[in-house]
Structures are given as C-alpha cells and as structure tokens.
Scaffold this motif. Sequence first.
Motif, PDB file in Angstrom:
ATOM      1  N   UNK A  20      -2.466  17.842  -2.133  1.00  0.00           N
ATOM      2  CA  UNK A  20      -1.986  16.455  -2.070  1.00  0.00           C
ATOM      3  C   UNK A  20      -1.735  16.045  -0.621  1.00  0.00           C
ATOM      4  N   UNK A  21      -1.279  16.986   0.195  1.00  0.00           N
ATOM      5  CA  UNK A  21      -0.998  16.701   1.603  1.00  0.00           C
ATOM      6  C   UNK A  21      -2.247  16.255   2.354  1.00  0.00           C
ATOM      7  N   UNK A  22      -3.417  16.759   1.962  1.00  0.00           N
ATOM      8  CA  UNK A  22      -4.669  16.344   2.608  1.00  0.00           C
ATOM      9  C   UNK A  22      -4.908  14.850   2.406  1.00  0.00           C
ATOM     10  N   UNK A  23      -4.644  14.381   1.192  1.00  0.00           N
ATOM     11  CA  UNK A  23      -4.838  12.960   0.885  1.00  0.00           C
ATOM     12  C   UNK A  23      -3.709  12.116   1.481  1.00  0.00           C
ATOM     13  N   UNK A  24      -2.502  12.654   1.483  1.00  0.00           N
ATOM     14  CA  UNK A  24      -1.385  11.927   2.105  1.00  0.00           C
ATOM     15  C   UNK A  24      -1.643  11.709   3.592  1.00  0.00           C
ATOM     16  N   UNK A  25      -2.248  12.697   4.236  1.00  0.00           N
ATOM     17  CA  UNK A  25      -2.567  12.560   5.668  1.00  0.00           C
ATOM     18  C   UNK A  25      -3.553  11.416   5.896  1.00  0.00           C
ATOM     19  N   UNK A  26      -4.584  11.327   5.066  1.00  0.00           N
ATOM     20  CA  UNK A  26      -5.551  10.231   5.173  1.00  0.00           C
ATOM     21  C   UNK A  26      -4.833   8.903   4.973  1.00  0.00           C
ATOM     22  N   UNK A  27      -3.992   8.839   3.964  1.00  0.00           N
ATOM     23  CA  UNK A  27      -3.261   7.599   3.670  1.00  0.00           C
ATOM     24  C   UNK A  27      -2.387   7.191   4.854  1.00  0.00           C
ATOM     25  N   UNK A  28      -1.679   8.124   5.435  1.00  0.00           N
ATOM     26  CA  UNK A  28      -0.807   7.833   6.576  1.00  0.00           C
ATOM     27  C   UNK A  28      -1.610   7.383   7.791  1.00  0.00           C
ATOM     28  N   UNK A  29      -2.749   8.025   8.032  1.00  0.00           N
ATOM     29  CA  UNK A  29      -3.598   7.626   9.161  1.00  0.00           C
ATOM     30  C   UNK A  29      -4.107   6.200   8.989  1.00  0.00           C
ATOM     31  N   UNK A  30      -4.559   5.874   7.783  1.00  0.00           N
ATOM     32  CA  UNK A  30      -5.057   4.529   7.533  1.00  0.00           C
ATOM     33  C   UNK A  30      -3.937   3.491   7.633  1.00  0.00           C
ATOM     34  N   UNK A  31      -2.772   3.832   7.116  1.00  0.00           N
ATOM     35  CA  UNK A  31      -1.632   2.909   7.194  1.00  0.00           C
ATOM     36  C   UNK A  31      -1.244   2.650   8.651  1.00  0.00           C
ATOM     37  N   UNK A  32      -1.373   3.657   9.498  1.00  0.00           N
ATOM     38  CA  UNK A  32      -1.037   3.487  10.918  1.00  0.00           C
ATOM     39  C   UNK A  32      -2.077   2.637  11.643  1.00  0.00           C
ATOM     40  N   UNK A  33      -3.334   2.704  11.214  1.00  0.00           N
ATOM     41  CA  UNK A  33      -4.412   2.001  11.905  1.00  0.00           C
ATOM     42  C   UNK A  33      -4.664   0.594  11.375  1.00  0.00           C
ATOM     43  N   UNK A  34      -4.226   0.316  10.154  1.00  0.00           N
ATOM     44  CA  UNK A  34      -4.470  -0.985   9.521  1.00  0.00           C
ATOM     45  C   UNK A  34      -3.136  -1.516   9.011  1.00  0.00           C
ATOM     46  N   UNK A  37      -2.770   0.076   3.223  1.00  0.00           N
ATOM     47  CA  UNK A  37      -3.784   0.909   2.577  1.00  0.00           C
ATOM     48  C   UNK A  37      -3.454   0.995   1.094  1.00  0.00           C
ATOM     49  N   UNK A  38      -4.478   1.020   0.279  1.00  0.00           N
ATOM     50  CA  UNK A  38      -4.325   1.283  -1.148  1.00  0.00           C
ATOM     51  C   UNK A  38      -5.021   2.603  -1.428  1.00  0.00           C
ATOM     52  N   UNK A  39      -4.308   3.520  -2.071  1.00  0.00           N
ATOM     53  CA  UNK A  39      -4.863   4.838  -2.380  1.00  0.00           C
ATOM     54  C   UNK A  39      -4.852   5.032  -3.892  1.00  0.00           C
ATOM     55  N   UNK A  40      -6.008   5.276  -4.459  1.00  0.00           N
ATOM     56  CA  UNK A  40      -6.140   5.565  -5.884  1.00  0.00           C
ATOM     57  C   UNK A  40      -6.220   7.076  -6.028  1.00  0.00           C
ATOM     58  N   UNK A  41      -5.059   7.710  -6.209  1.00  0.00           N
ATOM     59  CA  UNK A  41      -4.984   9.171  -6.208  1.00  0.00           C
ATOM     60  C   UNK A  41      -4.718   9.762  -7.591  1.00  0.00           C
ATOM     61  N   UNK A  42      -4.042   9.061  -8.444  1.00  0.00           N
ATOM     62  CA  UNK A  42      -3.586   9.642  -9.710  1.00  0.00           C
ATOM     63  C   UNK A  42      -4.659   9.682 -10.790  1.00  0.00           C
ATOM     64  N   UNK A  43      -5.497   8.678 -10.852  1.00  0.00           N
ATOM     65  CA  UNK A  43      -6.531   8.632 -11.877  1.00  0.00           C
ATOM     66  C   UNK A  43      -7.884   8.649 -11.182  1.00  0.00           C
ATOM     67  N   UNK A  44      -8.381   9.837 -10.892  1.00  0.00           N
ATOM     68  CA  UNK A  44      -9.607   9.890 -10.107  1.00  0.00           C
ATOM     69  C   UNK A  44     -10.790   9.268 -10.840  1.00  0.00           C
TER      70      UNK A  44
END
Length: 101
Positions: A20-34, A37-44
């Motif tokens: 989960x931390x791998x995806x959280x890192x992507x989410x945090x990076x995108x939130x910092x740059x834009x 961010x919307x992340x669809x993580x729970x229902x792949x």
Amino acid sequence: MHLFQILLPRADNAGQPFAREDFDRVKEELAADFEGVTAYLQAPAEGLWREGGQTDNDDIVIFEVMAEEIDLHDWRCRRTELERRFRQDKVIIRYMPMALV
C-alpha cells in the motif's frame, strides 16, 4: 484543462502484490505536484490485453490529476520512474482534454 490517468498494476509480473505504501507514495507525489489527485485503490479495475496470441490480465489501480498545461517531457520522465519502481516494461499514462461543468 486536461485529465491525466496513470494505470498501475496491483502486483508485479510474478504475482507479488505491491505494498500500500508504494501507491501512497505515488498519491503523495501527485498531490504535491498538482492541485489534487484522485486515487482508485480499493476496487481495482481489470486490464486485459493480447500479445502474441496470448491473453494476459492485471488488476490495476488508477490515479487521476487535472492540469492546465501538458508537459510531455515531465510525464515521460514520470512514466520511466514508475516503470522502474513497479518493475514494468510499460506503464500507461494517458491524457484527454476536459472541461469542468
């Protein structure tokens, strides 16, 4: 305005799930740059493709961001980094024009 989508697999090619931390890192990076961010993580979602007569599939997660400008160099660098981190031959990043209602 443009909507960018990043499609990432939930597991590597050997079937080992990413943390989960791998995806959280992507989410945090995108939130910092834009601005958000919307992340669809729970229902792949399920990705299905054919290559050389063989059909493969992945469970994927999707990240979305909105941006006024298109910086293709930045997005290509981001894609290359995600391919390295998620051990993928190709990560799909797509964009389309959009308008807010």
